[in-house]
Write a protein that holds these residues in place. Structure first.
Motif, PDB file in Angstrom:
ATOM      1  N   UNK A   1      67.635  28.202  30.111  1.00 26.60           N
ATOM      2  CA  UNK A   1      67.827  29.476  30.801  1.00 26.60           C
ATOM      3  C   UNK A   1      67.877  29.383  32.325  1.00 26.60           C
ATOM      4  N   UNK A   2      67.953  28.176  32.871  1.00 30.22           N
ATOM      5  CA  UNK A   2      67.965  28.060  34.333  1.00 30.22           C
ATOM      6  C   UNK A   2      69.170  28.767  34.939  1.00 30.22           C
ATOM      7  N   UNK A   3      70.229  28.958  34.166  1.00 23.41           N
ATOM      8  CA  UNK A   3      71.407  29.670  34.667  1.00 23.41           C
ATOM      9  C   UNK A   3      71.090  31.125  34.998  1.00 23.41           C
ATOM     10  N   UNK A   4      69.962  31.649  34.507  1.00 20.88           N
ATOM     11  CA  UNK A   4      69.564  33.019  34.822  1.00 20.88           C
ATOM     12  C   UNK A   4      69.006  33.148  36.240  1.00 20.88           C
ATOM     13  N   UNK A   5      68.721  32.031  36.890  1.00 22.05           N
ATOM     14  CA  UNK A   5      68.226  32.057  38.279  1.00 22.05           C
ATOM     15  C   UNK A   5      69.431  32.242  39.186  1.00 22.05           C
ATOM     16  N   UNK A   6      69.667  33.470  39.612  1.00 18.15           N
ATOM     17  CA  UNK A   6      70.870  33.797  40.384  1.00 18.15           C
ATOM     18  C   UNK A   6      70.533  34.418  41.741  1.00 18.15           C
ATOM     19  N   UNK A   7      69.274  34.303  42.157  1.00 16.68           N
ATOM     20  CA  UNK A   7      68.884  34.899  43.424  1.00 16.68           C
ATOM     21  C   UNK A   7      68.008  33.980  44.251  1.00 16.68           C
ATOM     22  N   UNK A   8      67.744  34.398  45.470  1.00 19.44           N
ATOM     23  CA  UNK A   8      66.902  33.654  46.400  1.00 19.44           C
ATOM     24  C   UNK A   8      65.787  34.552  46.911  1.00 19.44           C
ATOM     25  N   UNK A   9      64.709  33.927  47.320  1.00 14.81           N
ATOM     26  CA  UNK A   9      63.628  34.643  47.990  1.00 14.81           C
ATOM     27  C   UNK A   9      63.489  34.066  49.387  1.00 14.81           C
ATOM     28  N   UNK A  10      63.678  34.919  50.398  1.00 19.68           N
ATOM     29  CA  UNK A  10      63.481  34.503  51.779  1.00 19.68           C
ATOM     30  C   UNK A  10      62.014  34.550  52.128  1.00 19.68           C
ATOM     31  N   UNK A  11      61.386  33.390  52.292  1.00 22.83           N
ATOM     32  CA  UNK A  11      59.944  33.320  52.521  1.00 22.83           C
ATOM     33  C   UNK A  11      59.571  33.419  53.989  1.00 22.83           C
ATOM     34  N   UNK A  12      60.289  32.687  54.848  1.00 25.62           N
ATOM     35  CA  UNK A  12      59.924  32.630  56.267  1.00 25.62           C
ATOM     36  C   UNK A  12      61.178  32.608  57.126  1.00 25.62           C
ATOM     37  N   UNK A  13      61.199  33.454  58.147  1.00 25.69           N
ATOM     38  CA  UNK A  13      62.235  33.406  59.176  1.00 25.69           C
ATOM     39  C   UNK A  13      61.580  33.788  60.487  1.00 25.69           C
ATOM     40  N   UNK A  14      61.693  32.902  61.468  1.00 29.31           N
ATOM     41  CA  UNK A  14      61.071  33.199  62.747  1.00 29.31           C
ATOM     42  C   UNK A  14      61.587  32.327  63.866  1.00 29.31           C
ATOM     43  N   UNK A  15      61.417  32.847  65.078  1.00 31.55           N
ATOM     44  CA  UNK A  15      61.798  32.130  66.289  1.00 31.55           C
ATOM     45  C   UNK A  15      60.626  32.223  67.263  1.00 31.55           C
ATOM     46  N   UNK A  16      60.321  31.128  67.930  1.00 32.91           N
ATOM     47  CA  UNK A  16      59.241  31.135  68.908  1.00 32.91           C
ATOM     48  C   UNK A  16      59.465  32.230  69.949  1.00 32.91           C
ATOM     49  N   UNK A  17      58.359  32.797  70.386  1.00 36.27           N
ATOM     50  CA  UNK A  17      58.412  33.993  71.221  1.00 36.27           C
ATOM     51  C   UNK A  17      59.296  33.820  72.456  1.00 36.27           C
ATOM     52  N   UNK A  18      59.196  32.707  73.147  1.00 39.31           N
ATOM     53  CA  UNK A  18      59.920  32.566  74.407  1.00 39.31           C
ATOM     54  C   UNK A  18      61.421  32.357  74.209  1.00 39.31           C
TER      55      UNK A  18
END
Length: 382
Positions: free
Chosen positions: A303-320
């Protein structure tokens, strides 16, 4: 407290700390009772929950302590909660805060109130002046009570709960402290042209690049965590990870990462941003029904073909570097990867703090709206 216990017992209700393997099994198995008729619920892996709640072995508990409680009515388990104090959090924010998490309960207001009262008494007895939740067990794991989006299947590592939970929590005296949001990018999503143009212009400067390690190593996880600390350290709820937690993260995460789905943003030779997505394995977890072993391996193959999406866990840029627009480079990279990898139809991006105006406004300008909303509650203990 003794009077309250007698009153509860007169109604057949008892709140007891977990002190046996049987009670631990009851604690872990309770969700299968509560969600037995809910087709949207995704069963967690029982071993993962057991490992996370192992206060002698899991690295989270090296800087925290807690107690697990069960609620029973006439001998039947009807609820559970964990009361905890995260020393890492309190040290970083200079607070005396307790927390509750892993809350599950039948639609029994009396049992829910007794569970919350017990957690509050436990943290207050240890000098805390407020309590928040749910944290399972901190912002580095799963958090929040779902308050909007009950008819949508949750993505990997995003909480889900019955629609009556917010009322149980409110009636126990808790009020909103912070909402967190998730957004969903679908395969047919079109990035506005101005974002493409600005992203291309930034990349054309030659000193901004996106680098995707083809094979992630423990050193890459260390670098990811160091950037995470710098990007999020001033955010609400942030808790610094320990080296032991980072080792645990590497153990659990390395085999999930696919090339192009996890990347570093470089300015010259300096890593200044991160992006981390993993496949949304919840369709497989649904079929595993909490169990690993040979049957899980067979189901994964089938059933691995049922995995059709992604989960965005982390997105970031240093403050400066945030004013340079580097988050636009990350967004366009994510969308291009989704379009290039035909098997992925969506990416669940979250969670985002409700007052993170920069990223939330960017999503809004792209025509997206919050797909789900989760709430963190707080209660003073004066």
């Amino acid at each position: 407290m003794q009077l309250e216990e007698r009153m509860n017992q007169s109604n057949g209700l008892k709140i007891v700390p977990i002190s046996s393997r049987k009670q631990m099994r009851q604690f872990i198995n309770l969700p299968w009772q509560i969600y037995s008729d809910d087709p949207i619920w995704i069963p967690p892996l029982k071993k993962s929950i057991s490992d996370l709640l192992n206060r002698k072995k899991h690295p989270f508990w090296q800087c925290a302590h807690g107690e697990l409680f069960l609620a029973t009515r006439n001998g039947e388990v009807v609820g559970r909660i964990v009361a905890l104090i995260d020393s890492n959090y309190n040290k970083h924010h200079q607070e005396k805060s307790g927390a509750w998490g892993f809350f599950e309960c039948t639609n029994d207001p009396e049992a829910a109130a007794a569970l919350f009262n017990t957690a509050e008494a436990w943290v207050k007895a240890r000098g805390m002046d407020q309590i928040r939740g749910p944290f399972n067990p901190s912002t580095n794991y799963e958090i929040g009570t779902l308050i909007q989006g009950f008819k949508k299947v949750p993505a990997l590592m995003m909480t889900y709960n019955p629609s009556y939970y917010p009322e149980l929590i409110y009636n126990a005296g808790y009020r909103k402290e912070k909402d967190i949001l998730s957004f969903r990018i679908t395969h047919d999503f079109v990035v506005p042209q101005w974002i493409h143009d600005l992203s291309d212009k930034l990349l054309a400067q030659n000193n901004i690049t996106i680098r995707c390690p083809q094979k992630w190593r423990r050193e890459d996880i260390r670098l990811l965590c160091s950037i995470y600390h710098e990007c999020w350290s001033t955010n609400w709820g942030f808790v610094p990870t320990t080296e032991a937690e980072e080792d645990e993260l590497a153990k659990n995460l390395l085999f999930l990462i696919e090339p192009e789905l996890a990347f570093f943003v470089y300015y010259g030779d300096e890593p200044v941003g991160i992006g981390l997505m993993v496949p949304d394995y919840n369709p497989l977890l649904k079929r595993f029904n909490g169990k690993l072993g040979l049957s899980a391996l067979i189901k994964k193959f089938l059933y691995e073909k049922e995995v059709v999406g992604l989960r965005g866990l982390l997105f970031g840029v240093k403050d400066r570097y945030r004013q340079m627009g580097l988050h636009l480079v990350s967004v366009t990279h994510v969308v291009e990867v989704i379009k290039r990898k035909q098997k992925y139809q969506y990416a669940e991006m979250g969670w985002n703090l409700e007052d993170n105006e920069a990223i939330n406004l960017l999503y809004t300008e792209c025509g997206l709206h919050p797909d789900k909303r989760y709430r963190i509650y707080r209660k003073p203990l004066n």
